[in-house]
Write an enzyme that holds these catalytic residues in place. Structure first.
Site, PDB file in Angstrom:
ATOM      1  N   HIS A 374      71.290  52.454 101.519  1.00  0.00           N
ATOM      2  CA  HIS A 374      69.734  51.773 101.897  1.00  0.00           C
ATOM      3  C   HIS A 374      69.917  51.498 103.195  1.00  0.00           C
ATOM      4  CE1 HIS A 374      68.662  50.946  97.613  1.00  0.00           C
ATOM      5  NE2 HIS A 374      70.060  50.977  97.615  1.00  0.00           N
ATOM      6  N   LYS A 565      57.568  40.609 105.465  1.00  0.00           N
ATOM      7  CA  LYS A 565      59.031  41.154 105.039  1.00  0.00           C
ATOM      8  C   LYS A 565      59.967  40.358 105.703  1.00  0.00           C
ATOM      9  CE  LYS A 565      57.216  45.047 107.216  1.00  0.00           C
ATOM     10  NZ  LYS A 565      57.299  46.326 106.885  1.00  0.00           N
ATOM     11  N   ARG A 566      61.214  40.746 105.436  1.00  0.00           N
ATOM     12  CA  ARG A 566      62.343  40.045 106.282  1.00  0.00           C
ATOM     13  C   ARG A 566      62.168  40.162 107.749  1.00  0.00           C
ATOM     14  NH1 ARG A 566      66.536  37.673 103.318  1.00  0.00           N
ATOM     15  NH2 ARG A 566      67.640  37.090 105.223  1.00  0.00           N
ATOM     16  N   LYS A 571      62.064  46.032 112.674  1.00  0.00           N
ATOM     17  CA  LYS A 571      60.771  45.960 111.819  1.00  0.00           C
ATOM     18  C   LYS A 571      59.825  45.503 112.972  1.00  0.00           C
ATOM     19  CE  LYS A 571      62.952  44.774 107.352  1.00  0.00           C
ATOM     20  NZ  LYS A 571      62.803  45.782 106.461  1.00  0.00           N
ATOM     21  N   THR A 673      59.411  49.468 100.882  1.00  0.00           N
ATOM     22  CA  THR A 673      58.666  49.366  99.574  1.00  0.00           C
ATOM     23  C   THR A 673      57.368  48.373  99.589  1.00  0.00           C
ATOM     24  OG1 THR A 673      60.150  47.746  98.830  1.00  0.00           O
ATOM     25  CG2 THR A 673      60.503  49.967  98.143  1.00  0.00           C
ATOM     26  N   LYS A 677      53.514  48.935  98.008  1.00  0.00           N
ATOM     27  CA  LYS A 677      52.660  47.911  97.268  1.00  0.00           C
ATOM     28  C   LYS A 677      51.260  47.713  97.934  1.00  0.00           C
ATOM     29  CE  LYS A 677      57.215  46.052  96.269  1.00  0.00           C
ATOM     30  NZ  LYS A 677      58.367  45.089  96.641  1.00  0.00           N
TER      31      LYS A 677
HETATM   32  C1  OAK Z   1      70.456  45.339 102.584  1.00  0.00           C
HETATM   33  C2  OAK Z   1      71.764  45.077 102.665  1.00  0.00           C
HETATM   34  C3  OAK Z   1      72.461  46.150 103.176  1.00  0.00           C
HETATM   35  C4  OAK Z   1      72.041  47.559 103.375  1.00  0.00           C
HETATM   36  C5  OAK Z   1      70.659  47.608 103.012  1.00  0.00           C
HETATM   37  C6  OAK Z   1      69.781  46.553 102.675  1.00  0.00           C
HETATM   38  C7  OAK Z   1      68.381  46.781 102.377  1.00  0.00           C
HETATM   39  O1  OAK Z   1      67.765  45.914 101.797  1.00  0.00           O
HETATM   40  N1  OAK Z   1      68.010  47.790 102.638  1.00  0.00           N
HETATM   41  C8  OAK Z   1      66.737  48.072 102.324  1.00  0.00           C
HETATM   42  O2  OAK Z   1      66.812  48.821 101.019  1.00  0.00           O
HETATM   43  C9  OAK Z   1      65.188  48.908 100.498  1.00  0.00           C
HETATM   44  C10 OAK Z   1      65.294  49.461  99.344  1.00  0.00           C
HETATM   45  O3  OAK Z   1      65.941  50.840  99.235  1.00  0.00           O
HETATM   46  C11 OAK Z   1      64.578  49.847 101.628  1.00  0.00           C
HETATM   47  O4  OAK Z   1      63.031  49.958 101.063  1.00  0.00           O
HETATM   48  C12 OAK Z   1      64.486  49.264 103.089  1.00  0.00           C
HETATM   49  O5  OAK Z   1      63.945  50.282 103.847  1.00  0.00           O
HETATM   50  C13 OAK Z   1      65.689  48.925 103.488  1.00  0.00           C
HETATM   51  O6  OAK Z   1      65.851  48.176 104.447  1.00  0.00           O
END
Ligand code: OAK
Length: 835
Positions: A374, A565-566, A571, A673, A677
């Site tokens: 992710h 978002k965070r 970002k 995501t 939305k």
């Molecule tokens: C959190 C902790 C470690 C690694 C990744 C994440 C994370 O939240 N990644 C996010 O995952 C979402 C779902 O796949 C993506 O839409 C976001 O772009 C990504 O930052």
């Protein structure tokens, strides 16, 4: 004695209508019944929470009927079960969602009304389970909804954190964190399964010996044993009977331990051990895409993974299957590397507890797991200091050495002499201190590896997982993320839902591609008017909430420009702020200027230890304080920082968006995501070619998407050329002015120190190329403003955005996982008692 089940003469339990009926009358009866027998109250003295609980139990009864039917159905057929392992589930409130999925929202509205209480008032009483940080946790929640809706047998495994993601408050413009005591008033959606518990060892050492059959054996002597207790939450699909379990583990002290210590008289020690055990599932780590390397975090990961695998093995064996066939029963998905220790734990369980030989154990393991990545941020790839790892999981360290040895032997033959490749594929990293690379463990042990958007999956193969792709290309695929339209349209935007359904029926809720039938109305002036009327009403509602929460009065006729978002440098919320300051300056310099009024809305949490992110929040609120109080500009510009962004607040914000800010540095946002939305709810996107933006633009059409900025390739190239942000700062007047103002304290009561780190970082380092993209961003924003003046054209683009978002339903994503990775089929569920 706890494990005994009650045997009844009547195989079919008599099902009371008050517990299962879906009519208004049955619901009313059920609410009063629960109020009396569960809450111990009669209507006149019941509190709002009493009513909320009574209503929730009434709904839960109806879920349980479907749940037991699902379990029965699953056990009867031999169906492969999906097991989703995730350290986070960002579910959002259950009540309204369950009403929608049960198809009784209207009925419940009437039932409560007849009882003299307002349904929305009760829905708003629910404290959401914030058991996740952001995108990754929310994705897990959407996937649970889609798995159930597609009638796929599935279990979600995770941790029942006693404290979820912190609550954010803004004081003096800064983020302040408060604990999230979400269980305070009880949780009607979970069922404690006290009888379902497993022991998990931690720390200590490993003894080796030869057993009587001459087999070399390991005996892990732990320093501590904890117990995991299952807490189940039913997850019902949309208008189906499938109800899957989300099984979250709570850590406790095992009974045996209490006895030992208490009996030996060491009361203090016993109490301390109890606290240590309970601490494991105490709190969610609030870091999003940053690693903390803390022992407790590793313990959390191992704790829930071990409980989950023991649980799965139990289920498998109870069905009379052989341990060697585990992978026939379960397909286990690893949601990033947080549960990747499962690869080693599976080996331990198969070798040490179930007596398999190495090759057989490895065959089962590598046919069981699949891994989703992710993130592309190299700094977010999980590693553990090897010594620390060994102190918590001594047996797993041995197993990882063995896995690595066998794997590297194979690699060495294949890549002959390429030491660079060997060390990059090794699970163990060498340096001043050795470390364990969890992504590498996940890659060796999984039969499938996927990214979460087309660009992301492509970049994975070229960057962070390059050598893995070269080594096993057949494992790689893309599974573009999706979101559930049940929560993110039907629940959050009922007016838009009604308007859409009026035109094209309700099928789209389960078959989101059918939204394309809206395209024929995109040019219809009447439809455009109704469409924009819904948008206006949602903006009015949000404006009220904004006033209540922040005291800022915003104009619902202005463009709602939204970035929620965070908070993270990649970002680029600060790029958004630079544009905002630019508009402010233009207005100040030319007060008569004809400018499209905008309301800038920001929301999002910063990791408590992430200084720069917290400073960005302070920057937003500081600029806001000045702009919102300046009569020269404040009828055309407003700035809002909406506190405590969570699922509940997201549901209220998305429907009110005109413009969706998706402005990450290309190549950094894996998917996003929120972008989906927002677009589904009719917002137009201003964005870079990053993550799923690429695919969103592809489907909505480039004429309905505001594109700006460097591409991922150009970003890499620029960096390689030796990017110098200072030249951008010097050569763009508006940019220089904005940055100079921040630096000089113009927005901070002449305090020229507070934003110093942020400013210096931008003009001298700018790791996320904010300055390089500024000009293109502002030019694009000018086009957005021009476009907003033409109401009909904007309405058309907005309708087309929604109409073309079918691809981004999580139903589509889950169907792809089912077909390509898990090889599982739907299993329709019939209600018990129905024939
Ligand atoms: C959190 C902790 C470690 C690694 C990744 C994440 C994370 O939240 N990644 C996010 O995952 C979402 C779902 O796949 C993506 O839409 C976001 O772009 C990504 O930052």
């Amino acid at each position: 004695e706890e494990k005994e089940t009650v045997k009844s003469e009547n195989k079919e339990v008599l099902i009371q209508d008050a517990r299962t009926g879906l009519t208004v009358e049955a619901l009313k009866k059920a609410i009063l019944n629960n109020l009396f027998y569960v809450q111990g109250k009669y209507p006149e003295i019941a509190t709002r929470n009493d009513y909320y609980m009574a209503l929730s139990f009434a709904v839960r009864d109806r879920l349980l009927q479907r749940w037991t039917s699902s379990v029965k159905q699953y056990l009867e057929g031999k169906n492969r079960v999906v097991s989703y392992l995730s350290a986070e589930y960002l579910l959002g409130p259950h009540l309204a969602n369950n009403l929608i999925n049960l198809g009784i929202y209207k009925e419940m509205e009437q039932a409560t009304q007849e009882l003299g209480v307002n349904l929305q008032w009760l829905i708003d009483k629910e404290v959401e389970p914030g058991l996740g940080n952001g995108g990754l946790g929310r994705l897990a929640a959407c996937y649970m909804d889609s798995l159930a809706t597609l009638e796929v047998p599935a279990i979600g495994y995770g941790i029942r954190y006693q404290f979820g993601i912190f609550e954010q408050d803004i004081r003096d413009g800064w983020q302040v964190e408060d604990t999230d005591n979400w269980l305070r008033r009880g949780n009607p959606w979970e069922i404690a399964r006290r009888e379902l518990n497993y022991e998990v060892k931690l720390g200590g050492y490993v003894q080796h010996y030869m057993d009587r059959d001459g087999r070399y054996r390991s005996n892990w002597m732990p320093e501590l044993t904890v117990k995991g207790v299952a807490y189940d939450t039913p997850i019902l699909g949309y208008k189906v009977n499938t109800c899957n379990a989300l099984r979250l583990w709570k850590s406790e002290a095992p009974k045996s331990f209490d006895f030992q210590s208490f009996n030996s008289g060491d009361y203090n020690h016993a109490v301390n051990q109890k606290i240590i055990c309970e601490n494991i599932s105490k709190v969610l780590y609030p870091n999003d895409e940053t690693i903390s390397g803390k022992i407790l975090r590793l313990q959390q990961q191992y704790f829930f993974v071990s409980c989950s695998l023991q649980d799965m093995i139990g289920i498998h064996l109870r069905q009379g299957e052989k341990i060697e066939d585990f992978n026939v029963t379960f397909a286990v998905q690893l949601n990033d590397t947080h549960p990747a220790i499962a690869i080693a734990e599976m080996m331990r369980l198969l070798l040490d507890e179930h007596d398999l030989e190495w090759v057989d154990a490895w065959r089962v393991t590598t046919r069981t797991f699949a891994y989703t990545n992710h993130t592309l941020l190299p700094e977010a790839l999980e590693t553990w200091d090897l010594e620390l790892f060994g102190s918590v999981l001594p047996r797993h360290l041995e197993l990882i050495y063995e896995i690595n040895k066998r794997f590297l032997d194979e690699v060495t033959i294949k890549v002959y002499g390429d030491h660079q490749k060997i060390s990059s594929l090794s699970i163990i990293g060498e340096g001043p201190r050795k470390f364990i690379k969890m992504a590498n463990l996940a890659c060796v042990g999984s039969f499938a590896i996927n990214g979460v958007a087309a660009l992301h999956s492509d970049l994975l193969k070229k960057t962070v997982l390059k050598d893995w792709y070269a080594y096993s290309p057949e494992k790689f695929s893309n599974k573009t993320n999706g979101v559930t339209p049940r929560r993110w349209m039907v629940l959050s935007n009922p007016k838009l839902t009604a308007l859409i359904s009026e035109k094209i029926g309700e099928n789209w809720i389960k078959h989101l591609d059918e939204l394309k039938n809206l395209e024929q109305y995109a040019d219809d002036p009447e439809f455009q008017k109704s469409w924009m009327q819904v948008k206006l009403e949602m903006k009015q509602e949000l404006a009220k909430r904004i006033l209540g929460k922040t005291g800022v009065k915003v104009d619902p006729e202005s463009m709602f420009d939204i970035q929620v978002k965070r908070i993270h440098e990649y970002k680029r919320q600060h790029l958004n702020v630079l544009h905002l300051i630019t508009l402010y300056n233009r207005l100040k310099q030319n007060p008569k200027m004809d400018m499209v009024p905008r309301t800038f809305i920001f929301a999002g949490k910063a990791a408590p230890g992430y200084k720069m992110a917290k400073l960005i929040i302070k920057l937003i609120t500081s600029v806001g304080d000045l702009v919102n109080n300046d009569p020269d500009v404040n009828h055309r510009l407003k700035v809002v920082f909406y506190p405590n962004y969570n699922v509940t607040n997201a549901q209220r914000i998305y429907p009110a968006a005109d413009l969706s800010e998706q402005i990450s540095t290309a190549g950094k946002e894996a998917s996003g995501t929120g972008n989906m939305k927002l677009s589904m709810n009719g917002a137009l996107t201003i964005g870079t070619l990053d993550g799923a933006n690429v695919e969103i633009r592809e489907v909505v059409g480039e004429e309905n998407f505001f594109l700006f900025g460097l591409t991922a390739e150009e970003v890499t190239q620029k960096r390689n050329e030796g990017y110098d942000p200072y030249t951008y700062y010097k050569s763009n007047k508006e940019l220089k002015l904005a940055i100079d103002q921040i630096a000089s304290g113009y927005f901070s009561h002449l305090d020229d120190k507070i934003f110093k780190d942020l400013v210096n970082n931008l003009i001298y380092h700018d790791p996320f190329l904010v300055l390089a993209d500024y000009e293109s961003y502002v030019a694009c924003q000018d086009k957005v403003s021009e476009a907003f003046r033409d109401k009909a054209a904007w309405a058309r683009m907005s309708i087309l955005n929604t109409a073309r978002m079918g691809k981004f339903s999580s139903d589509r994503s889950i169907r792809e996982y089912c077909d390509d990775i898990w090889k599982v089929k739907s299993v329709p569920v019939h209600l018990n008692g129905d024939s």
